[in-house]
Structures are given as C-alpha cells and as structure tokens.
Design an enzyme around this catalytic site. Sequence first.
Site, PDB file in Angstrom:
ATOM      1  N   LYS A  73     -35.605  43.808 -85.393  1.00  0.00           N
ATOM      2  CA  LYS A  73     -34.265  43.287 -85.697  1.00  0.00           C
ATOM      3  C   LYS A  73     -33.179  44.153 -85.066  1.00  0.00           C
ATOM      4  O   LYS A  73     -32.286  43.651 -84.387  1.00  0.00           O
ATOM      5  CB  LYS A  73     -34.061  43.236 -87.219  1.00  0.00           C
ATOM      6  CG  LYS A  73     -32.607  43.066 -87.634  1.00  0.00           C
ATOM      7  CD  LYS A  73     -32.463  43.030 -89.130  1.00  0.00           C
ATOM      8  CE  LYS A  73     -31.859  44.165 -89.845  1.00  0.00           C
ATOM      9  NZ  LYS A  73     -30.651  44.795 -89.510  1.00  0.00           N
ATOM     10  N   ASN A  74     -33.264  45.469 -85.315  1.00  0.00           N
ATOM     11  CA  ASN A  74     -32.157  46.319 -84.868  1.00  0.00           C
ATOM     12  C   ASN A  74     -32.107  46.467 -83.352  1.00  0.00           C
ATOM     13  O   ASN A  74     -31.056  46.779 -82.805  1.00  0.00           O
ATOM     14  CB  ASN A  74     -32.242  47.689 -85.550  1.00  0.00           C
ATOM     15  CG  ASN A  74     -31.883  47.586 -87.031  1.00  0.00           C
ATOM     16  OD1 ASN A  74     -31.376  46.560 -87.479  1.00  0.00           O
ATOM     17  ND2 ASN A  74     -32.158  48.640 -87.787  1.00  0.00           N
TER      18      ASN A  74
ATOM     19  N   CYS B 214     -19.767  47.871 -97.589  1.00  0.00           N
ATOM     20  CA  CYS B 214     -21.127  47.347 -97.709  1.00  0.00           C
ATOM     21  C   CYS B 214     -21.760  47.880 -98.971  1.00  0.00           C
ATOM     22  O   CYS B 214     -21.421  48.953 -99.444  1.00  0.00           O
ATOM     23  CB  CYS B 214     -21.944  47.783 -96.504  1.00  0.00           C
ATOM     24  SG  CYS B 214     -23.668  47.403 -96.673  1.00  0.00           S
TER      25      CYS B 214
ATOM     26  N   ARG C 203     -19.887  53.261 -94.871  1.00  0.00           N
ATOM     27  CA  ARG C 203     -20.237  52.939 -93.490  1.00  0.00           C
ATOM     28  C   ARG C 203     -19.029  52.798 -92.565  1.00  0.00           C
ATOM     29  O   ARG C 203     -18.738  51.721 -92.035  1.00  0.00           O
ATOM     30  CB  ARG C 203     -21.099  51.680 -93.453  1.00  0.00           C
ATOM     31  CG  ARG C 203     -22.298  51.805 -94.346  1.00  0.00           C
ATOM     32  CD  ARG C 203     -23.219  50.655 -94.214  1.00  0.00           C
ATOM     33  NE  ARG C 203     -24.078  50.765 -93.061  1.00  0.00           N
ATOM     34  CZ  ARG C 203     -24.874  49.794 -92.647  1.00  0.00           C
ATOM     35  NH1 ARG C 203     -24.889  48.653 -93.270  1.00  0.00           N
ATOM     36  NH2 ARG C 203     -25.637  49.970 -91.597  1.00  0.00           N
TER      37      ARG C 203
ATOM     38  N   ASP D  94     -34.483  52.833 -94.080  1.00  0.00           N
ATOM     39  CA  ASP D  94     -34.836  51.417 -94.244  1.00  0.00           C
ATOM     40  C   ASP D  94     -36.208  51.223 -94.899  1.00  0.00           C
ATOM     41  O   ASP D  94     -36.554  50.111 -95.304  1.00  0.00           O
ATOM     42  CB  ASP D  94     -34.808  50.700 -92.882  1.00  0.00           C
ATOM     43  CG  ASP D  94     -33.386  50.480 -92.387  1.00  0.00           C
ATOM     44  OD1 ASP D  94     -32.441  50.686 -93.170  1.00  0.00           O
ATOM     45  OD2 ASP D  94     -33.210  50.109 -91.211  1.00  0.00           O
TER      46      ASP D  94
ATOM     47  N   ARG E  34     -32.210  37.704 -93.564  1.00  0.00           N
ATOM     48  CA  ARG E  34     -31.458  38.385 -92.517  1.00  0.00           C
ATOM     49  C   ARG E  34     -32.361  39.255 -91.659  1.00  0.00           C
ATOM     50  O   ARG E  34     -32.138  39.384 -90.468  1.00  0.00           O
ATOM     51  CB  ARG E  34     -30.419  39.313 -93.150  1.00  0.00           C
ATOM     52  CG  ARG E  34     -29.189  38.610 -93.558  1.00  0.00           C
ATOM     53  CD  ARG E  34     -28.304  39.572 -94.321  1.00  0.00           C
ATOM     54  NE  ARG E  34     -26.978  38.994 -94.393  1.00  0.00           N
ATOM     55  CZ  ARG E  34     -26.001  39.530 -95.088  1.00  0.00           C
ATOM     56  NH1 ARG E  34     -26.178  40.642 -95.757  1.00  0.00           N
ATOM     57  NH2 ARG E  34     -24.828  38.950 -95.092  1.00  0.00           N
TER      58      ARG E  34
END
Length: 464
Positions: free
Chosen positions: A44-45, A138, A143, A331, A423
């Site tokens: 994803k990233n 967030c 952030r 994560d 997501r």
Amino acid sequence: MEGGLINLSSGLPDAKVVPNADSSVLQIFGGHRLHGHVKISGAKNSALVIMAGALLCSEDCRIRNVPLLADVDKMGQVLSALGISLERHDDILDINASEIKTSKAPYELVTQLRASFFAIGAILARLGVAQMPLPGGCAIGARPVDLHVRGLQAMGAEVQIEHGICNAYVPGNQRRLKGAKIYLDTPSVGATETLMMAATLADGETIIDNAAREPEVIDLANFCISMGAKIKGAGTSKIIIDGVPKLHSTDYKIIPDRIEAGTFLLAGAITRSEILVSSLVPEHLLPVIAKLKEIGVNLVEEAPDCLRVLPTDNLQATDIETFPHPGFPTDMQAPFMALLTLAEGDSIINESVFENRLRHASELNRLGADIRVKGNTAFLRGVPMLSGAPVLCPDLRAAAALVLAGLAAQGQTTIHGLHHLDRGYDRLDVKLQQLGAKIQRVSATGTDMEFIKNIGDSKVQIST
Ligand code: UD1
C-alpha cells in the site's frame, strides 16, 4: 467509480471494486484453524507514493502489483482531479501525466488520505507551483508536515500555509527547485519521500540526512531510478539525489506489502495453524519474524519469498517498542498486540512513533483481553482465550488486529467500521476465506447501526 480508477478486472475471486464498507460488517466465527496458502499483494505505502511519483514524468508509467484498496482508489481520484489519465487492469495501473492541468489538489480527498499530501513534492518539481490542503489531524496522532515544508523551503520554494492550504511556489523564471542539504529532525517516511521526489527534477545535488530507511522509500527511489532519476543511498540514512531535467517512461513492479505479510503470519500463529505465506520479502520483516520466533512461533523459509507458519501451542509473552525501520514497525504494533493477548505471561508494548495509537486495546478488551493503557504504553496480561463480541475499528491497523483476535475468539465476532480495513488490506476477508476461515461480509443490520451509534465513530480519520 467517478473520477477514480477504471477497474477492468481483477485476480482474486469475488473482486469487483473495493466493497462498500459503510453498509457492511464482518462476521467471524472464531476458534477454527486455517490451512493452505496465501499470496501477498503489492505494498500500500509503495503504491500510494509511487502513484504520486508518476507525476514527475510526462510519459507513460506502468505500475504493476498495485493492490486493490480504497486508499489506492482515492489516490487515483486525486490524480484524476489534477487532470491525469489513469487506467487499471487487474493489478496493473497505467498513468500518463503528460499534462498536469491544475496545481491545486482537491480538499475533500487530501484531507482523507495523508499520503496524497506527499504529491506536493512532485507537483512542485513539475510545475513550480502547488496548492495542497493540509492532511489534517488523525486518530493516531497530530502528524504534522513541518519537515516536508522545511525541506521544500531549503530547496528554494516559498511556502505559506493559509486557511488550511499549503501554497508553494518556486520563484524565478525557470521555476526549478534547487538542490540542498537537508537534515530531518526525525526520519519521517513521508518527508523523505516528498523531498526525494522534489529533488529528482531539481537543479543540482540534494542530500537528505537522517532519511527514513523503510523498504517503501527504497521502492520509490527504484521507481524514480527506472525513469532516469539519479538517486543513491536509499535504504540508508543519507540519500543523495542528483537532479535531472526530465524523466522518461517506465514499467515498474512494486514490492510486496510487508504489513499484510506480517498480518498473515500472525493469522497463522493466533489460530495455531499451518499456512504458507508467499510473495513476501523476509528481509523486510526481520523485526516481526524475530519477535514471532522469540514468543515461540515456528517459521520455516520454504523459498526466498515464502514462509510457512507451523502450529504453535504455547505463545510466550514479550515486550515490544516501535521504532522507525529497521526497528519494530508501528504498523504491526496493533496486530501483534492481538497475538500477545493470548501469550502466557505479561507483555509490555510501547508505541514510540505515534502518540495516540493504542485505541485498539479497549476493543480487544471487549473480546476478553486483559490490557491496561497508560500514556503510550500498553500492559498486557495473557488470557487463556478470547470470546466473540461486537467491536469497532478505530483505525486501519487496529482493524487488522480485531480481525486476528476475531479469528481466535470463541463464538461470533462482528467487526464494524470496515472502511478502515478496506483502505489498507487487499480483500483480507476473501483471502482469509480461502484459508478456510469462517468469515463473511454481510449487510449491517439495525442492531449493528445502533452499536456504531452508541460507540461513536464520529471523528474524521485519515489513513496511515
Ligand atoms: C508512513 C506510513 C505509515 C507508517 C508511518 C511510520 C505511508 C502512506 N504511511 O506515514 O503507514 O505508520 O510512515 O512508519 O507511507 N512527523 C513530524 N513532522 C513531519 C512528518 C512527520 O513530526 O513533517 C512525525 C509524525 O508525527 C510521527 C513521526 O514523524 O510521529 C513519523 O511519521 P512519518 O514517518 O512521517 O509517517 P507517515 O509518512 O505519515
């Protein structure tokens, strides 16, 4: 999906576009073993930032191994809004940014997807001007984007933040950024990526010191190099970029998602199952593999890109502290917490990257875990079993943690707030079904809606 990616077909069964998460819940009947093989999707990233990186090039870019995710679709919508053409076929995404029609990114989308802010570096490098809404607050922490802004300023950009919009332009006739020496106060992944993209087309040499070393940073660098960029040192804390005037067309395959891979290894461990996880890079998972082995999970490397998890009966407690790569990834903190709820003994988890990323603890407690949170530290006392209950995902990685806990819990777990899960995980429920999990996505009932209303999920939360 208007303004988004055109999704023509896809590899996994039942895959259409990303499912409608607002009106559905996941039902998991836990306590069953998994078996079989699962293939990991693209990262994803990497996908998000490489899509932004395609803005640097005025020729065709083909990106392979792109995961089917709501975030990727949103990033596609951001690029479409800038006038870029995109077409998706299975896991291949074709992007042509020959003409960027506007330098202004849409507020509604950027505020939902932090990674879209990272495109400011590429837009500024191409056009000499960019207007990017701030990504906003967030759930997992404040952030800020100060490191992105300071780095762009060091490269000669004038940057002003007014009414929530980051307005940046490069003064002078040529509107070209200049190479600079940049030191990041903290090795921010996003700031490293923003500045690396900006520097590829800048005039002269840029050095980014204390750069992030995450595999996705290396992937972005390799993508840019495949287009003719001159970048050295990605993966170390000093990245040197020698700016070039123009980049050319590319065909590039992104790396596997190490967080998805880690999550499946944990799925095997938490259900005491034997499963084979393929298309992963063990080197990207060293801290996760080390912790799994430390708590007693048996892992066998079947091939350079395959790990087999073997059934483990007695998981032992351990302590974890999150750090930038190559430390234990933030994560994976929530998914690992789910696993440690069932370990024998007391574990301590300290979240040191983000300041508010332990909200899954209270949801895990709903399933019978014994976790106390003080500040950024969670104190766990291992319990012999979890029991199913309705739970609500507070953020993306917490969503994966709740799915893992649901797989192990006795009885039915109902997971609400699936927009978080969709997501960042490519059809997690479908892949788990293929491994024999009793998991299904069903329409939310009136009781489900009442549950969400009572628990409250009113905050706008953007993706990690
Ligand atoms: C990226 C990942 C996310 C991961 C995180 C840390 C993407 C799309 N997301 O997020 O999944 O959890 O890295 O590995 O790639 N910070 C500042 N000022 C800045 C930028 C960051 O103070 O200008 C701070 C943040 O508040 C945070 C820390 O630096 O405490 C790390 O954040 P960062 O590495 O930037 O995370 P992201 O790039 O947002």
